[in-house]
Design a protein around this motif. Structure first.
Motif, PDB file in Angstrom:
ATOM      1  N   UNK A  52      -0.463  19.210  -4.903  1.00  0.00           N
ATOM      2  CA  UNK A  52      -0.879  19.808  -3.634  1.00  0.00           C
ATOM      3  C   UNK A  52      -2.348  19.549  -3.320  1.00  0.00           C
ATOM      4  N   UNK A  53      -3.149  19.359  -4.346  1.00  0.00           N
ATOM      5  CA  UNK A  53      -4.586  19.237  -4.130  1.00  0.00           C
ATOM      6  C   UNK A  53      -4.970  17.810  -3.745  1.00  0.00           C
ATOM      7  N   UNK A  54      -5.826  17.611  -2.746  1.00  0.00           N
ATOM      8  CA  UNK A  54      -6.337  16.267  -2.466  1.00  0.00           C
ATOM      9  C   UNK A  54      -6.998  15.687  -3.710  1.00  0.00           C
ATOM     10  N   UNK A  55      -6.906  14.359  -3.840  1.00  0.00           N
ATOM     11  CA  UNK A  55      -7.429  13.723  -5.045  1.00  0.00           C
ATOM     12  C   UNK A  55      -8.870  13.265  -4.902  1.00  0.00           C
ATOM     13  N   UNK A  56      -9.272  12.394  -5.802  1.00  0.00           N
ATOM     14  CA  UNK A  56     -10.651  11.909  -5.840  1.00  0.00           C
ATOM     15  C   UNK A  56     -10.837  10.682  -4.935  1.00  0.00           C
ATOM     16  N   UNK A  57     -12.025  10.629  -4.374  1.00  0.00           N
ATOM     17  CA  UNK A  57     -12.375   9.446  -3.589  1.00  0.00           C
ATOM     18  C   UNK A  57     -12.971   8.395  -4.521  1.00  0.00           C
ATOM     19  N   UNK A  58     -13.220   7.197  -3.974  1.00  0.00           N
ATOM     20  CA  UNK A  58     -13.655   6.077  -4.803  1.00  0.00           C
ATOM     21  C   UNK A  58     -14.865   6.426  -5.660  1.00  0.00           C
ATOM     22  N   UNK A  59     -15.935   6.853  -5.021  1.00  0.00           N
ATOM     23  CA  UNK A  59     -17.165   7.094  -5.775  1.00  0.00           C
ATOM     24  C   UNK A  59     -16.986   8.300  -6.698  1.00  0.00           C
ATOM     25  N   UNK A  60     -16.179   9.246  -6.261  1.00  0.00           N
ATOM     26  CA  UNK A  60     -15.897  10.401  -7.127  1.00  0.00           C
ATOM     27  C   UNK A  60     -15.118   9.974  -8.375  1.00  0.00           C
ATOM     28  N   UNK A  61     -14.245   8.966  -8.202  1.00  0.00           N
ATOM     29  CA  UNK A  61     -13.519   8.442  -9.368  1.00  0.00           C
ATOM     30  C   UNK A  61     -14.505   7.850 -10.366  1.00  0.00           C
ATOM     31  N   UNK A  62     -15.448   7.084  -9.862  1.00  0.00           N
ATOM     32  CA  UNK A  62     -16.454   6.480 -10.731  1.00  0.00           C
ATOM     33  C   UNK A  62     -17.214   7.566 -11.479  1.00  0.00           C
ATOM     34  N   UNK A  63     -17.627   8.575 -10.710  1.00  0.00           N
ATOM     35  CA  UNK A  63     -18.386   9.654 -11.352  1.00  0.00           C
ATOM     36  C   UNK A  63     -17.544  10.377 -12.389  1.00  0.00           C
ATOM     37  N   UNK A  64     -16.256  10.607 -12.047  1.00  0.00           N
ATOM     38  CA  UNK A  64     -15.369  11.314 -12.976  1.00  0.00           C
ATOM     39  C   UNK A  64     -15.164  10.487 -14.245  1.00  0.00           C
TER      40      UNK A  64
ATOM     41  N   UNK B  87       0.825  -1.199   0.000  1.00  0.00           N
ATOM     42  CA  UNK B  87       0.000   0.000   0.000  1.00  0.00           C
ATOM     43  C   UNK B  87       0.863   1.253   0.000  1.00  0.00           C
ATOM     44  N   UNK B  88       1.909   1.201   0.802  1.00  0.00           N
ATOM     45  CA  UNK B  88       2.828   2.350   0.813  1.00  0.00           C
ATOM     46  C   UNK B  88       3.378   2.589  -0.590  1.00  0.00           C
ATOM     47  N   UNK B  89       3.819   1.493  -1.174  1.00  0.00           N
ATOM     48  CA  UNK B  89       4.438   1.603  -2.484  1.00  0.00           C
ATOM     49  C   UNK B  89       3.433   2.070  -3.540  1.00  0.00           C
ATOM     50  N   UNK B  90       2.186   1.574  -3.421  1.00  0.00           N
ATOM     51  CA  UNK B  90       1.174   1.908  -4.415  1.00  0.00           C
ATOM     52  C   UNK B  90       0.847   3.404  -4.373  1.00  0.00           C
ATOM     53  N   UNK B  91       0.639   3.928  -3.156  1.00  0.00           N
ATOM     54  CA  UNK B  91       0.300   5.355  -3.097  1.00  0.00           C
ATOM     55  C   UNK B  91       1.499   6.211  -3.513  1.00  0.00           C
ATOM     56  N   UNK B  92       2.704   5.703  -3.215  1.00  0.00           N
ATOM     57  CA  UNK B  92       3.906   6.430  -3.653  1.00  0.00           C
ATOM     58  C   UNK B  92       3.974   6.425  -5.187  1.00  0.00           C
ATOM     59  N   UNK B  93       3.631   5.280  -5.762  1.00  0.00           N
ATOM     60  CA  UNK B  93       3.594   5.140  -7.220  1.00  0.00           C
ATOM     61  C   UNK B  93       2.605   6.136  -7.831  1.00  0.00           C
ATOM     62  N   UNK B  94       1.397   6.186  -7.255  1.00  0.00           N
ATOM     63  CA  UNK B  94       0.379   7.080  -7.806  1.00  0.00           C
ATOM     64  C   UNK B  94       0.829   8.532  -7.656  1.00  0.00           C
ATOM     65  N   UNK B  95       1.349   8.877  -6.490  1.00  0.00           N
ATOM     66  CA  UNK B  95       1.683  10.286  -6.227  1.00  0.00           C
ATOM     67  C   UNK B  95       2.971  10.705  -6.930  1.00  0.00           C
ATOM     68  N   UNK B  96       3.995   9.824  -6.819  1.00  0.00           N
ATOM     69  CA  UNK B  96       5.304  10.237  -7.322  1.00  0.00           C
ATOM     70  C   UNK B  96       5.490   9.890  -8.789  1.00  0.00           C
ATOM     71  N   UNK B  97       4.966   8.714  -9.215  1.00  0.00           N
ATOM     72  CA  UNK B  97       5.188   8.296 -10.593  1.00  0.00           C
ATOM     73  C   UNK B  97       4.085   8.800 -11.518  1.00  0.00           C
TER      74      UNK B  97
ATOM     75  N   UNK C  20      -0.367  12.216  -9.218  1.00  0.00           N
ATOM     76  CA  UNK C  20      -1.706  12.661  -8.812  1.00  0.00           C
ATOM     77  C   UNK C  20      -2.013  12.152  -7.409  1.00  0.00           C
ATOM     78  N   UNK C  21      -2.906  12.837  -6.710  1.00  0.00           N
ATOM     79  CA  UNK C  21      -3.377  12.335  -5.414  1.00  0.00           C
ATOM     80  C   UNK C  21      -4.638  11.481  -5.567  1.00  0.00           C
ATOM     81  N   UNK C  22      -4.983  11.132  -6.795  1.00  0.00           N
ATOM     82  CA  UNK C  22      -6.169  10.293  -7.022  1.00  0.00           C
ATOM     83  C   UNK C  22      -5.881   8.855  -6.614  1.00  0.00           C
ATOM     84  N   UNK C  23      -5.732   8.662  -5.325  1.00  0.00           N
ATOM     85  CA  UNK C  23      -5.537   7.300  -4.838  1.00  0.00           C
ATOM     86  C   UNK C  23      -6.479   7.084  -3.665  1.00  0.00           C
ATOM     87  N   UNK C  24      -7.170   5.995  -3.692  1.00  0.00           N
ATOM     88  CA  UNK C  24      -8.122   5.703  -2.618  1.00  0.00           C
ATOM     89  C   UNK C  24      -8.263   4.183  -2.569  1.00  0.00           C
ATOM     90  N   UNK C  25      -9.047   3.706  -1.669  1.00  0.00           N
ATOM     91  CA  UNK C  25      -9.311   2.263  -1.634  1.00  0.00           C
ATOM     92  C   UNK C  25     -10.597   2.044  -0.880  1.00  0.00           C
TER      93      UNK C  25
END
Lengths: 617, 898
Positions: B586-598, B326-336, B339-344
């Motif tokens: 810097x901006x918080x990303x999308x939550x699960x249901x918000x991702x679906x909607x997006x 999980x640490x690695x995954x969120x680091x992957x999403x944020x750093x690689x 985006x902060x669009x990471x949720x679970x």
């Protein structure tokens, strides 16, 4: 109502009951009486009395204890003595009523005793009746003499005076009084009652319980049933006193469901005692709160054991648990609980009302008071008796019980039910008290007493009782569950001629493991019938094992039926009756002969032969 | 505790007061044979083998039931003791078949051991003839009464430890045996198949069916099913798990397990496992090589990022994966990905807890520990069907009630199994929790039961809160909640009157549009009575997934980095930029249901899903499908071809918990080791290694040799995990906060001071649920779990045994409603909400309130989430799974379906 007012009310009810100016008929309709036909006799009385123009008051009373003579009816009327009649059939009723009430004929042929006053026309007084002579009735004080449904009768005969006195004392003083009386638990173990109460009183806890153990389960024992049916208030009063002493606000009577009449009488008694303010939220205005509830057992013998009883009351499977903790520490729902049996509690009111000194004057140094016994087996007068502790078995069997029928020889007396042992005839002079019975390898138990004559096979007796304990073992602990099974198996093979030379030693070894190893009293005492029969009748075992013979003729597989040619009248009755068709012979020609290969040893020929020509060898 | 000294066989033993003679002897190294003793069960004294002689005591007392006393002199080995023991043992053997060589317990049989110790050589007793009774009805274990020695360990474990009571001793004398109610087949009893009885059986009478050959090695690990975090010992033979047992010394489960943990791990060796990467070609998913698949994933993600910007990408991390992953995954999403669009899935279960408890207390986790539950005086369980969803935690609640006399209040619309142990069952209408708790607090205030000292010294915002409660009398709440005012008062008095009161809740509280308000109400209730910051008190959310706590802790959330450090805090962000060596959004990303909607709106173009199955788990699944189908690129990393993976462009095969090293954090914040026991199938790769490969191909190199290195890195950036390392968590995992290597970990939170300083009261006003029954949709639908399955069934439904015990697609309906609708038991019924329709099998039960139906959400055949409402809590963005409106219609079809 103050207690004096209650007593006054009771006294007037009693004088109505005992009014000599009107004909009165008492019918003993306890379970024992009913089984002997008291119901039909009662019906006959109810229908014939008015026909005979008799304005008789008819009451149902409990058990007087003369079971051999049931159904019992007592008649009295203006100018007529109170006479007890026994063994009545409904067809005897019209004649008896006519003779007694119209002709003043006391019918000595049917009479058993004169209940009040002197002996008349050769009819003995009740206390001189051979079955009553030697008895001292404390527990059974009211049985058969009062209407058990009428609380006033109980009160008029001194009832609830013990409770009234107790409530005026401090609980600790009540305990001291009971301790001084020397009363010991009548359920079998004989633990001093006062000390048991004290133990519970001193256990920390704001909520305590008092339980009456009315789960009388020994085969042939019916002492408690008689008390509950005939004098339920003596138990309720005893419970209230005990509850006050230990500080319990709630009581339970754990009673066998197989005692429907006792249940009914108890329910009525609990209701009445509450109605009179003798129990309830404020007993006799003393502030003492005590409520009694009934719980019917589901028929497990082991539920007579205290911890199994508690489990059953809690709705769990009735199985004993190890002690400590004792019920006095952690009992019902984990709270301090005192459990006494019916007879113990029925003694208590008298100890309080008449004083511990009066009570302690009966019995012996270590075993004070009286004990009730259900006298049964090969004895002339079976019934319910109450004797001072310390009396000899001899006096009970030959005095009160009238000896052995058909002039047979006595072989042994079994006390204590399936947990007890067989005491041989040689020890009949032994006084009946807790210690002596234990020394003899038996126990006091709850009061079963079975008399055995020469026709009794002791191997068979041991087998019978072990079969009972085996089937009633709860199964929890291994020695009891399996040891009784193995003992039963070995006894069965001995009695069927397959005993092995080492079987007696094996029985003794298993018995030791069961006695020492078992969790509760049921298992710890289950080997007693085996051990006492081996101890006193070892040669009978040896005869079974080595000679393959049962001299009492009980173990069928060890018995050979033969025709005594001298006695045989060649009547053909044996042959006609033989279900195996294995008797040969021709009427009036030659003596008959049993072909052994086909004989099933059913014994029908033996019973059928009018000339005693069939013999057991 | 006072120590006492006694003499056993001339050896002195000093033990704490209350120790049994048997335990004292064992502690002194003296063996006393026994068959019915079990250290976790009440002394029973039935086998009578452990008898001893004690000076001053009559007879032969059993050492297991006799308490050691100071100065006691015990002899365990006398001639008489051994003679009686031998006779008893001989009797047991005469009642036992002589089939040791084919017995499942051979060599582990305690009767064998005891007989051997006692030197039973010859058989003097005639073997008893026992009828052979074999109950094989349960899919997982069998009961063979011929080898039973009636030690009743199974019966006692079932009663004392599990509170189930499926078996009891039945019959008297020699006929006495272990049996079910009316001696019916085990599977038709109330048995929950937990296998505790099998585990406790000293002979072969109860044995697992699967276990033909014993394991050759054992591996300690942590269970993958729920958030309890039970210690498992996997017994392995070859490359196969052949037996599972609970770790006896484990602080959570103490050797116990539930049916899923003990018997439900078939999925590990399932033939359905993904063994090679899959790439969609011509509309079909086809096997491909790793190189090709990884290149494709990296290429498509890069393209989308280049074309639409990083926020057109998102990642769903996994509460089933390890902390390291999980640490690695969120680091992957944020750093690689940038985006902060990471949720679970925590968003779907406890987002409202994380928000609510953080606001009230400053930390969004269970305040206290599982072991403490047992010592609470009062436990309020609300919105948690604990016996089914967290079976091992339920054991602590049951023990608190049954062993220690705690009062239990269950506030739940359903008559859940725990109600059997409850003093009070408040059966509120779904979605009216705030009204119920407000009314309880109104009573507590009105009757002067509040802890004024605590309020004054530890909290703030009380006045405003108090004023908001003035109207909320029990009489006000009664018509709203359906709970009689008297019961509300009784509950308030019971809870407030306890010295140590603990609140336990779960998704019945959180999964509402008022989820955050519900959580705040419970926090208010605890603070009002001073039940925070002490042992056996607190507000205790039970986390659902095995590692949902860890996934949150390690930052698989759109608004926080690992350790709940806010992404919009510039200082925090700078330190992560430094640690990770890249600028971060810097901006918080999308939550699960918000991702679906997006995605549905076409704003989100690419999604990387690791170990999640939104096609069954998210609300309004039809909407989810539309959204996922609209994506330009969907990559799914999983161990099975889930409903979601079937929609993917690329599927990457990861490995199961039994094949990986790492850590899980359970619901009580305990960080525990996961250890590889078997090899992964085919070409499946470690999940952390896959992430590293993808990240590196995206130009953000990640390289680790072993998960322990990831742990070290994550500890360095996560203060609450600062003291964690593989070495540290090896034996017993510590509970966070554990800031440094010397810190002992934290058993309960907020002692002396709240994380946020003072605890904050929040005035909470009652609001109705978003969608209530009406004329068109007259029934209220609520959803949840059942004992035998887990979540979307990806794991549990691959166990044939679990499937047998819990056939698919049931829904529960009250018999009165069923009668009114003409529905009979087992009938297939069409259930329709404004969002979808399913067909499910009717189960008539009074567990459900009239007017309410219940569906477990495990079953794809009738996916409950086709019906549920995706309306969100305004703060926590958690959907309202627990309340929506449906209508029922008898179906023509004979099977469940969507």
């Amino acid at each position: 109502m103050r207690f004096e007012q209650i007593q006054q009310k009771a006294a007037s009810a009693w004088s109505e009951f005992t009014d000599p100016g009107r004909p009165r008929i008492l019918v003993g309709t306890g379970t024992c009486g009913r089984a002997a036909g008291a119901g039909e006799v009662l019906q006959a009385i109810r229908s014939h009395a008015p026909q005979a123009g008799l304005e008789a008051r008819v009451y149902e009373v409990g058990c007087l204890g003369l079971c051999y003579a049931e159904p019992l009816v007592e008649l009295s009327g203006p100018g007529l003595p109170r006479v007890l009649y026994g063994g009545l059939a409904p067809e005897d009723v019209p004649g008896l009523l006519r003779d007694y009430y119209e002709h003043g004929d006391l019918r000595p042929d049917l009479a058993l005793a004169v209940m009040e006053g002197d002996s008349l026309e050769g009819i003995p007084t009740f206390k001189d009746h051979p079955m009553m002579a030697g008895q001292v009735r404390i527990v059974l004080r009211n049985c058969g003499l009062i209407d058990p449904g009428n609380i006033d009768h109980y009160i008029a005969r001194g009832g609830y005076a013990g409770l009234a006195r107790a409530l005026a004392m401090a609980p600790q003083q009540v305990i001291e009084e009971v301790k001084r009386s020397g009363l010991r638990g009548r359920g079998g173990a004989g633990f001093p009652t006062g000390r048991k109460w004290e133990f519970c009183r001193n256990s920390p806890g704001d909520r305590k319980y008092l339980i009456c153990n009315a789960d009388e389960g020994d085969p042939g024992a019916f002492m408690d049933r008689a008390v509950l049916e005939s004098d339920p208030h003596s138990v309720i009063e005893g419970m209230a006193i005990a509850a006050y002493a230990i500080g319990a606000g709630e009581g339970y009577v754990y009673v066998r469901a197989e005692y429907p009449l006792a249940v009914q009488r108890l329910q009525e008694a609990v209701r009445k005692a509450n109605e009179y303010g003798l129990t309830g939220d404020d007993a006799l205005g003393s502030g003492f709160r005590f409520h009694v509830r009934l719980k019917q057992g589901a028929g497990a013998f082991v539920c007579g054991e205290e911890t199994a009883l508690l489990a059953s009351l809690e709705g769990k499977r009735g199985m004993p648990r190890p002690r400590p903790p004792f019920p006095a520490q952690k009992g019902l729902y984990g709270r301090p609980t005192n459990i006494n049996n019916v007879e113990t509690l029925a003694n208590v009111p008298v100890i309080l009302s008449r004083g511990s000194g009066w009570f302690a004057a009966h019995g012996t140094e270590a075993s004070r008071g009286t004990k009730t016994f259900a006298l049964a087996g090969k004895i002339v007068r079976t019934g319910l008796i109450e004797v001072p502790l310390g009396i000899s078995l001899q006096k009970i069997v030959f005095g009160i019980g009238g000896g052995i029928p058909e002039e047979k020889r006595i072989k042994a007396v079994q006390t204590g039910g399936p947990s007890g042992g067989c005491i041989p005839a040689e020890l009949l002079r032994m006084p009946v008290d807790y210690e002596r019975l234990t020394e003899a390898g038996s126990i006091m138990g709850s009061g079963g007493m079975v008399v055995m004559d020469e026709d009794t096979c002791m191997v068979d007796i041991a087998r019978y009782f072990v079969e009972f304990t085996q089937s009633e073992s709860c199964g929890k602990c291994a020695p009891c569950r399996l040891g009784t099974k193995h003992m039963f198996g070995i006894l069965t093979r001995i009695s069927s001629g397959e005993g092995r030379p080492q079987d007696i030693e094996l029985l003794e070894e298993i018995a030791e493991a069961v006695k020492l190893g078992s969790l509760c009293g049921l298992g710890q005492t289950a080997p007693n019938p085996v051990l006492t029969t081996i101890r006193y009748f070892r040669e009978e075992y040896e005869t079974h094992i080595h000679d393959k013979k049962c001299l009492s003729g009980v173990c069928k597989q060890l018995v050979t039926f033969q025709v005594n040619e001298q006695k045989c009248k060649m009547c053909n009755v044996c042959k006609e009756n033989c279900p195996a068709n294995t008797i040969e012979g021709e009427r009036k020609k030659t003596p008959y002969k049993i072909v052994q290969s086909g004989c099933t040893k059913c014994g029908i020929c033996f019973d059928a032969c009018p000339f005693g020509a069939i013999e057991v060898v | 505790m006072a120590q006492i000294t006694l003499t056993i066989d001339a050896v002195g033993a000093t033990v704490p007061e209350g120790t049994s003679v048997l335990e004292a002897a064992l502690s002194a190294g003296i063996y006393i044979p026994t068959l019915c003793y079990d250290k976790d069960l009440e002394p029973y004294g039935a086998c009578r083998i452990c008898i001893v002689e004690i000076e001053g005591m009559d007879g032969l007392p059993t050492s297991c039931t006799t308490r050691a006393a100071d100065g006691m002199v015990v002899r365990t080995d006398t001639e008489r003791v051994n003679r009686v023991r031998r006779t008893i043992c001989e009797m047991l053997i005469a009642d036992h078949p002589a089939d040791c060589l084919t017995c499942p317990a051979n060599q582990s049989c305690e009767l064998q051991q005891v007989a051997s110790h006692l030197g039973i050589m010859q058989q003097r007793l005639e073997p008893l003839e026992r009828e052979h009774v074999l109950d094989e009805s349960n899919p997982f274990f069998k009961l063979d009464l011929s080898t039973c020695i009636l030690c009743a360990r199974c019966v006692r474990a079932c009663n004392e430890l599990r509170g189930v009571g499926a078996i009891e001793l039945v019959g008297r004398g020699y006929e006495c045996h272990v049996g079910t109610f009316l001696d019916g087949p085990m599977v038709e009893s109330v048995c929950e198949s937990c296998g505790e009885c099998v585990d406790r059986c000293p002979t072969g009478a109860l044995s697992a069916k699967a276990e033909r050959l014993p394991p050759t090695r054992e591996v300690k690990t942590t269970c993958v099913y729920c958030g309890c975090g039970c210690g498992l010992v996997l017994g392995v033979r070859g490359n196969r798990i052949v037996r599972v047992r609970g770790e006896a010394a484990h602080p959570v489960n103490r050797g116990s397990l539930c049916v899923k943990g003990r018997f439900g791990l078939d999925f590990v060796g399932s033939a359905d496992r993904l063994t090679a990467p899959l790439i969609r070609r011509d509309g079909e998913l086809q096997e491909a090589g790793w190189e090709e698949a990884l290149e494709l994933v990296a290429g498509r993600l890069s393209e989308i990022k280049a074309e639409h910007g990083p926020d057109a990408l998102a990642g769903l991390s996994s509460a089933k994966c390890t902390n390291e992953e999980n640490y690695l995954f969120q680091k992957f999403v944020r750093a690689a990905l940038g985006t902060n669009n990471v949720d679970h899935c925590a968003r779907l279960c406890h987002a409202s807890t994380v928000v609510g408890l953080a606001r009230a207390f400053g930390s969004g986790a269970m305040t206290n520990s599982l072991g403490e539950i047992e010592h609470a005086d009062c436990i309020l369980v609300t919105g948690s069907n604990t016996t089914e969803a967290h079976p091992i935690i339920a054991l602590r609640i049951i023990a608190a009630v049954e062993r220690h006399g705690a009062r239990l209040i269950v506030a739940d619309p359903r008559r859940i199994d725990l109600v059997r142990f409850a003093d009070l069952h408040l059966r509120q209408r779904s979605g009216t929790d705030v009204a119920l708790f407000n009314a309880m607090m109104n009573v507590i205030l009105g009757e002067g039961l509040a802890d004024e000292k605590f309020i004054a010294s530890r909290t703030e915002g009380f006045e405003q809160f108090r004023r908001a409660l003035e109207e909320c009398t029990p009489e006000w709440a009664e018509p709203i909640t359906g709970v009689p005012a008297g019961e509300i008062r009784a509950a308030a008095r019971t809870y407030a009157g306890a010295e140590r009161a603990s609140i336990i809740y779960s998704m019945g509280i959180t999964q509402h549009t008022t989820g955050t308000d519900n959580v705040l109400s419970l926090a208010n209730l605890a603070m009002l009575t001073g039940n925070v910051g002490r042992p056996s008190t607190g507000v205790n959310p039970l986390r659902g997934q095995n590692n949902v706590q860890g996934a949150c802790d390690l930052g698989a959330l759109p608004d926080v980095y690992p350790g709940y450090q806010k992404v919009d805090d510039a200082g925090v962000r700078r330190s992560f930029e430094q640690a990770w060596g890249v600028p971060l959004p810097a901006e918080p990303g999308l939550t699960v249901v918000e991702m679906t909607n997006a995605a549905a709106e076409g704003l989100l173009k690419g999604l990387y899903v690791m170990g999640e199955n939104p096609m069954l788990s998210d609300p309004n699944v039809n909407h989810v499908r539309e959204a996922l189908e609209k994506l330009d690129f969907l990559c799914v990393q999983d161990i099975f071809l889930t409903e979601t993976a079937r929609l993917a462009d690329v599927v990457l095969p990861g490995v199961s918990f039994a094949e990986k090293d790492g850590t899980f954090t359970n619901t009580e914040r305990r960080v525990q080791r996961v250890r590889a026991a078997v090899d992964s199938p085919g070409e499946a790769r470690q999940d952390w290694a896959i992430i590293c490969e993808v990240a590196s191909r995206l130009g953000y190199p990640m390289h680790y040799d072993h998960p322990s290195q990831i742990m070290d890195e994550m500890a360095s950036v996560t203060p609450i995990y600062g003291g964690m390392s593989f070495e540290r968590v090896d034996e017993v995992g510590p509970q966070w906060p554990c800031p440094d290597a010397e810190h002992p970990g934290t058993v309960y939170l907020h002692e002396g001071e709240f994380k946020r300083g003072r605890g904050k009261f929040h005035p909470v006003r009652f609001r109705e649920a978003a969608e209530l029954p009406d004329e068109e949709y007259p029934f209220l639908l609520t959803t949840g779990r059942c004992l035998y399955h887990f979540h979307t069934g990806t794991l549990s439904r691959r166990s044939a045994g679990l499937e047998e015990l819990s056939p698919p697609a049931p829904f529960e309906i009250h018999p009165e409603d069923a009668a009114a609708e003409g529905i009979s038991e087992g009938q297939i019924v069409q259930i329709t909400s404004r969002r979808g329709t399913v067909r499910a099998r009717a189960v008539l039960t009074e567990r459900s309130r009239p007017g309410m139906i219940f569906m477990p959400f495990h079953f794809r055949e009738a996916a409950a989430n086709l019906l549920t409402n995706d309306a969100l809590d305004p703060v926590a963005k958690i959907p309202e799974y627990k309340v929506c409106a449906v209508r029922l219609k008898k179906a023509h079809e004979s099977s469940p379906g969507c």
